[in-house]
Write an enzyme that holds these catalytic residues in place. Structure first.
Site: not given
Ligand code: GAL
Length: 661
Positions: A154, A307
């Site tokens: 990100e 994710e």
């Molecule tokens: C995402 C990030 C992850 C983790 C996650 C928690 O944006 O890529 O590493 O922090 O959020 O919600």
């Protein structure tokens, strides 16, 4: 290189998530192997935050642990999505290169102790990032476990340091060619802002009052280009040693300061992270919004949900849990819209450290938990959907998206604080989602002819080419709805003169807007069709269009608020205020009816999502998600891949993936 290689390698859709085994010991790794097998995990993202362990001091690498994890995962049948760890430089790096630390607009230099604290324009950072990407690629480029590369994590951090100033000037020279052109573009003749040397130009650091808008917009464009350059460097360093596909996980919608169309063209596959900001059905609508955007940035092809949270809803000042069943429902919402799987952050909930309370696939309670049982059920479900791999999703309606238009709505000095870009896009998408439609996003300069209806909210900035493209779209038979304060400035943020919106579009809409009349906070304005407007109104006259609703009081009494113009073989609609929810839903419904757009799977009640994926060979699948608290009978029973049997009704909250007949 395409995503097909990934699904071929996995033998179906991907299921798994970020795996950070460095937090645990060998006992736990053993259990991980067993639990991943139970959950049908086939892809693990490894190494996202491993820089400090992989390179304990500058130029000295320690790959022993990573070797062991990759070998172990391979032995367990889990493929690896290997990350470059560059989103979180180690403390030694920032101590050695303090000039590589992020500087805020107010000049504060941040320090390490969190993550994402780097400046992308710092030469030391870029060198270090390229070096570790190359070292990883050299070592693991052909590793049998390796299925995918995950560059960075990100790209979110903005910087305003002196390195940034230097890089910004180089970018500005290329964009504008001369200082005269820059001065003209930014309108520096006003407020004594005229530049006589490139060195005088800074990133838009904290200033006394409004920044020059052109300066702000160019900084955003520059940052996006700089980020893309940083991504490309790592990608190319990897490609020199490895032929596996490369991606970076994008965060949509408004957190990441990137032109996602441009990123879509540079990655081997688009991948996104999705975290809803509201529970319940709103979360489902947000999943659809992000997923539809991801597919669109992927050029309509397959992409990957990199994710999501098993129980994470970021709701303002707290993190709310998801509802039972959401793990599968949300996974399917993405898969329905073209994701080639569902991955989560993270596999095992941290026992310590910054994300101890972030949900995971294996919660603190361990495998004997509702969450792990739902994860296992979702893994089994995804494993049954292998035949969907490579199929795509089509849409008959689109919402326009353009990063320039987005960034333009964030500059200083606009007439209202209620001109937010993403809220307006979400609302347009939601109205279409509520109507049971699958939605594409499209750039105003894309070929739009395949869409029957195009909604254009918040299109404040519109180039000449964009305005001409929209005019042609209507002339050729399209139905376009331009919403208030649209087509107002060109790509330099110069106002259109002689009436709004941009001239070619005025022709298609048959109107001329003369005056903007923003409303006070909370003020409402009644319309003749019984709906109400808020936040904005406009004084406009028709020039060929018919007025469908008019304002009913004040200076605007009797002036058109909503218009429709038959132009060429299409229709140009214009809405000059922000309609109340019911009024907006009714308007979108009317557009759809007039353009003869029907839901992909008619006959389902509102609250049941239905999206169809099509394979090139003619096979198709309907993904159904019931958001209602009651069962819903299906007009035509079908073979459900999730259960392997015939289903004739969807239980409350239930899902099905039906083979289309
Ligand atoms: C995402 C990030 C992850 C983790 C996650 C928690 O944006 O890529 O590493 O922090 O959020 O919600």
């Amino acid at each position: 290189m395409d995503i097909r290689r990934l699904t071929d390698r996995l033998g179906g859709l991907a299921f798994g998530g970020d795996y950070n085994p460095e937090q645990w010991d060998a006992e736990v790794w053993k259990e991980d192997d067993e639990l991943m097998r139970r959950a049908r995990v086939n892809l693990a993202t490894v190494g996202v935050f491993s820089w400090a362990l992989l390179e304990p001091e500058e130029g000295r690498y320690d790959f022993d642990r990573l070797d062991a994890h990759l070998d172990r995962l391979h032995a367990a049948g889990v493929a690896v999505d290997l990350a470059t760890p560059t989103a979180s430089p180690p403390p030694w790096f920032t101590l050695a290169h303090p000039d590589a630390l992020t500087v805020r607009p107010d000049g504060t230099r941040l320090t390490h102790g969190s993550r994402d604290t780097y400046c992308l324009t710092s030469p030391a950072y870029r060198r270090a990032a390229r070096r570790i990407a190359a070292a990883l690629a050299e070592r693991y480029g052909d590793h049998p476990a390796l299925a995918l590369w995950h560059v960075h994590n990100e790209y979110v951090t903005l910087c305003f340091c002196d390195h940034t100033a230097a890089a910004f000037r180089v970018w500005l020279r290329t964009r504008h060619g001369s200082l005269d052109a820059l001065n003209e573009a930014w309108g520096t003749a006003f407020w004594s802002q005229h530049y006589t040397a490139w060195e005088q130009i800074l990133p838009p650091r904290t200033s006394q009052w409004h920044h020059n808008p052109g300066h702000l917009l160019d900084y955003r464009r520059f940052w996006s280009d700089e980020t893309l350059a940083a991504y490309r460097e790592q990608r190319d360093a990897i490609r020199a040693h490895s032929d596996r596909p490369v991606t970076t996980n994008l965060m949509v919608p408004d957190y990441q300061n990137l032109d996602l169309w441009a990123f879509g063209r540079e990655v081997d596959l688009v991948s996104i992270d999705h975290y809803p900001g509201a529970p319940g059905v709103d979360a489902a609508a947000q999943a659809a919004f992000d997923a539809d955007r991801a597919r669109s940035f992927a050029g309509g092809g397959p992409w990957l949900l990199m994710e999501s949270g098993t129980s994470t809803v970021y709701a303002g000042d707290r993190v709310l849990p998801k509802e039972p069943g959401d793990i599968l429902r949300h996974s399917l919402a993405h898969i329905a819209r073209g994701s080639e799987g569902a991955l989560f952050f993270q596999w095992r909930q941290s026992r310590a450290g910054a994300e101890t309370w972030h949900s995971a696939m294996v919660p603190h309670a361990g495998p004997d938990s509702r969450i792990f049982r739902e994860v296992t059920a979702a893994g089994a479900a995804v494993a049954r959907l292998g035949e969907l791999a490579g199929s795509t999703v089509g849409a008959e309606v689109a919402v326009l998206h353009d990063s320039d238009a987005w960034w333009a709505t964030t500059v200083d000095g606009l007439p209202s604080a209620e001109l937010g870009y993403h809220p307006a896009l979400r609302r347009a998408h939601r109205a279409l989602w509520d109507a049971g439609l699958t939605v594409d996003f499209a750039h105003p300069e894309h070929d739009l002819n395949r869409y029957r209806v195009v909604l254009a909210p918040a299109l404040f900035l519109l180039t000449d080419a964009g305005a001409e493209n929209l005019r042609r779209y209507v002339a050729d038979g399209g139905t376009l709805l331009l919403q208030h304060f649209g087509g107002i400035v060109d790509e330099r943020l110069h106002a259109r003169l002689g009436g709004y919106p941009a001239a070619p579009l005025r022709e298609a809409l048959g109107i001329r807007v003369e005056e903007h009349r923003p409303l006070a906070q909370g003020e409402e304005i009644a319309l003749s069709d019984g709906s109400t407007g808020s936040s904005w109104s406009e004084s406009l006259r028709t020039e060929g269009a018919e007025a469908l609703a008019a304002y009913t009081h004040g200076m605007l009494d009797g002036s058109p608020a909503l218009t429709r113009h038959a132009f060429g073989s299409g229709h140009g609609w214009y809405l000059s205020t922000r309609l109340d929810d019911a009024g907006y839903t009714a308007l979108v419904g009317r557009l759809l009816t007039e353009a003869r757009v029907l839901p992909g799977l008619p006959g389902l009640p509102a609250g049941v999502e239905a999206v169809t994926r099509h394979a090139p060979d003619g096979r198709a699948w309907h993904v159904l998600i019931n958001h209602l608290d009651e069962p819903v009978p299906l007009a035509r029973p079908g073979h459900d891949l999730l259960t392997g049997g015939t289903v004739s009704r969807l239980p409350a909250g239930g899902c099905a993936v039906l083979r289309a007949l």
